[in-house]
Design a protein around this motif. Structure first.
Motif, PDB file in Angstrom:
ATOM      1  N   PRO A 279       0.823  -1.215   0.000  1.00  0.00           N
ATOM      2  CA  PRO A 279       0.000   0.000   0.000  1.00  0.00           C
ATOM      3  C   PRO A 279       0.854   1.260   0.000  1.00  0.00           C
ATOM      4  N   ARG A 299      -1.776   0.269  -8.601  1.00  0.00           N
ATOM      5  CA  ARG A 299      -2.452  -0.956  -9.068  1.00  0.00           C
ATOM      6  C   ARG A 299      -2.261  -2.055  -8.025  1.00  0.00           C
ATOM      7  N   GLY A 301      -2.088  -6.405  -7.216  1.00  0.00           N
ATOM      8  CA  GLY A 301      -1.961  -7.760  -7.741  1.00  0.00           C
ATOM      9  C   GLY A 301      -1.414  -8.694  -6.693  1.00  0.00           C
ATOM     10  N   GLU A 304      -0.241 -15.025  -7.140  1.00  0.00           N
ATOM     11  CA  GLU A 304      -1.190 -16.028  -7.639  1.00  0.00           C
ATOM     12  C   GLU A 304      -2.091 -15.511  -8.759  1.00  0.00           C
ATOM     13  N   ILE A 396      -8.283  -1.170  -0.830  1.00  0.00           N
ATOM     14  CA  ILE A 396      -7.825  -2.238   0.070  1.00  0.00           C
ATOM     15  C   ILE A 396      -7.763  -1.625   1.459  1.00  0.00           C
ATOM     16  N   ARG A 399      -5.819  -6.773   5.722  1.00  0.00           N
ATOM     17  CA  ARG A 399      -5.575  -8.153   5.302  1.00  0.00           C
ATOM     18  C   ARG A 399      -6.141  -9.093   6.355  1.00  0.00           C
ATOM     19  N   LYS A 401      -5.084 -12.188   6.216  1.00  0.00           N
ATOM     20  CA  LYS A 401      -3.945 -13.099   6.388  1.00  0.00           C
ATOM     21  C   LYS A 401      -2.889 -12.410   7.231  1.00  0.00           C
ATOM     22  N   LEU A 403       0.299 -11.283   7.443  1.00  0.00           N
ATOM     23  CA  LEU A 403       1.357 -11.030   6.462  1.00  0.00           C
ATOM     24  C   LEU A 403       1.954  -9.657   6.709  1.00  0.00           C
TER      25      LEU A 403
END
Ligand code: MCA
Ligand code: AMP
Length: 505
Positions: A279, A299, A301, A304, A396, A399, A401, A403
């Motif tokens: 971020p 952007r 991504g 995966e 966003i 998270r 997860k 991480l």
């Protein structure tokens, strides 16, 4: 016969069109790169590499490294790039898991890695940093310059990229020709790349960002790149006036902003700045606009999924948002607590899920993990939390997860905790990410000593150095009497993050 990715990348560019130019001025055009890829493919065949076989490489950034990627694809094999920071122990895991036929390492790492190659039954070759010497370079010199490209379809594997997991065990993401070809075409169109563009390429080329987003997009458009062997902020500043587009992680932009000479006139001929992998703070967005009069295009991504969404090139770029889904890509926001996919309405925060030609085929030899993350209807569960606003921009917000993203590299706390917990004198540990001006988040360990064991910050760091890549080593280690836990016994990392939030300020 068609080889989907190779033919997408080499799509009729004039042989003499420049593709890649190093800082010292030496360059390679599209024709020469084709020839180099043929030599690679021939050398691979001579070593017995067949379609579908893995070719692993832990090498420095050079023209030869790019040719290795392209030649591997051309030979129908599967490229497996490894971060140069990985230790021999980490490499051993990847070689054991992926069983590559060939592993190419840096010449100076041969003594460390030969035993690893031998125990994993992998043929080892070496390459120097500039890509011109070593046993692999010698093989290339003896290889023919023409090769009959192997046919590969959309569903065939092009690469395996390892991504650590919340369980601490790295997973190989199987990326197909279709994934990469579709993403490259979408990005080149969306970001309005043309043959006139020159990308400032300072990213490492063993991860999605520098390898696929940067190189594939440039090649599809027949554009070219100034190829820096690493991110050196002064060199980047010097090269900017010769380029038209830059891609980077947020740390690249904050480091540029720390230099007074980085200003509007320095970037006068740049048409686009792109950021991703982590971020970007609103402060950095704002400082960048104030200094240059430009708005960074952000952007989003994942390894995966390649690229999922992007702010527009023409159209309003919204700081704090990662824009709209790419062509053919669908996203939905679902309730993270629900057992079945329960889609939420605009403005609600939930799990970001993605489906499309960009989504990988699954984790290498881990069908249960694949099934847990790709739903039956084809949507991949990203582990990122977000919301879509009423204009369709994705934001966003966090998270689900555990991480840490440090300087654009992912670090999974579980992996570091497992290593710390194994050390003599450690009862338990919790690894958290804390705000850091340079890296965005900094890996930090909170450790509980066993009894009155004598153990300090440096003994922990030293013990981890031979096990883990340097960017995963905690920047600071703190000792406490016990970890805060909730009623269920789960460590309250949010409490720890709050306690230590200002330590890097
Ligand atoms: C280096 N160090 C780091 C990092 N990099 N520590 C924490 N986080 C890092 N990212 C440490 C080294 O261990 C070393 O520590 C010290 O910093 C200096 O090392 P050096 O190599 O000189 O550092 P640097 O050249 O300044 O590197 C920082 C960097 C680099 C330029 C920000 O990390 C970088 O290029 N990051 C980009 C990562 C990237 O490409 N991510 C894309 C992943 P010591 O001195 O103690 O030994 S692809 C992805 O995420 C998805 C798909 C996407 O959306 O793009
Ligand atoms: P990786 O698995 O290394 O490919 O990292 C993917 C993760 O990076 C995503 O799941 C996100 O958490 C994060 N990421 C990538 N781009 C962005 C972005 N622009 N803003 C916020 N997070 C991002």
């Amino acid at each position: 016969m068609t080889n989907l990715l190779f033919d997408t990348l080499f799509n009729g560019q004039p042989e003499l069109a420049p593709c890649l130019r190093l800082v010292d001025g030496r360059g390679t055009n599209y024709g020469e790169l084709q020839v180099e890829s043929a030599r690679v493919a021939n050398a691979l065949s001579a070593l017995g590499v067949q379609a579908g076989d893995r070719v692993a490489a832990q090498i420095d950034k050079s023209v030869a490294a790019v040719a290795l990627y392209l030649g591997t694809i051309r030979a129908g094999a599967v490229f497996l790039p490894l971060n140069t920071a990985y230790t021999a122990r980490e490499v051993e895991y990847f070689l054991n898991d992926a069983c590559p036929t060939l592993f190419i390492c840096r010449t100076q790492a041969k003594d460390d890695l030969l035993p690893v190659a031998q125990t994993t039954n992998t043929h080892l070759e070496t390459l120097t940093a500039d890509g011109t010497a070593g046993t692999w370079a010698e093989r290339l010199q003896q290889s023919a310059s023409e090769f009959s490209t192997l046919a590969r379809r959309a569903d065939d594997l092009a690469a395996i990229l390892y991504t650590s997991g919340t369980t601490g065990r790295a997973k190989g993401a199987m990326i197909t020709h279709g994934n990469l070809a579709s993403n490259a075409k979408s990005l080149a169109r969306l970001w309005e790349f043309s043959q006139d563009d020159i990308l400032l390429h300072a990213l490492p080329i063993f991860h999605t960002h520098g390898l696929f987003v940067a190189i594939n997009t440039v090649m599809v458009a027949g554009a070219s790149m100034r190829f820096l062997t690493g991110f050196d902020v002064k060199q980047v500043l010097e090269m900017l006036p010769q380029c038209s587009v830059m891609m980077g992680v947020p740390t690249y932009y904050s480091r540029l902003l720390a230099l007074e000479a980085f200003n509007a006139s320095r970037v006068a001929q740049m048409r686009l700045f792109i950021s991703g992998s982590a971020p970007m703070t609103l402060e950095t967005h704002q400082a960048f606009s104030n200094r240059t009069g430009r708005v960074i295009l952000e952007r989003y991504g994942m390894t995966e999924t390649n690229m999922i969404t992007s702010n527009p090139c023409s159209g309003e770029r919204v700081p704090g948002s990662v824009g709209f889904p790419l062509d053919g890509v669908e996203i939905r926001i679902t309730d993270p607590e629900a057992n079945q996919p329960l889609e939420l309405a605009a403005e609600n925060i939930g799990m970001i899920e993605v489906r499309g030609p960009n989504v990988f085929k699954g984790y290498w030899q881990m069908p249960e993990k694949t099934a847990a993350e790709i739903r039956e209807d084809g949507f991949f569960i990203t582990g990122d939390l977000g919301r879509v606003d009423d204009r369709g921009y994705l934001h966003i917000v966090g998270r689900s997860k555990d991480l840490i993203i440090s300087g654009g590299y992912n670090v999974y706390p579980k992996e570091i905790e497992m290593h710390i917990d194994r050390l003599d004198g450690v009862a338990e540990s919790a690894v958290i990410g804390l705000p850091h001006v340079d890296f965005g988040e900094a890996v930090t360990a909170i450790v509980v000593r066993r009894g009155d064991a004598e153990m300090d910050e440096s003994s922990i760091s030293t013990a981890l150095t031979s096990e883990l890549a340097n960017y995963k080593i905690p920047k600071r280690v703190f000792f406490i009497a016990e970890l805060p836990r909730n009623a269920m016994g789960k460590v309250q990392k949010n409490v720890l993050r709050e306690t230590y939030q200002d330590i890097y300020a």
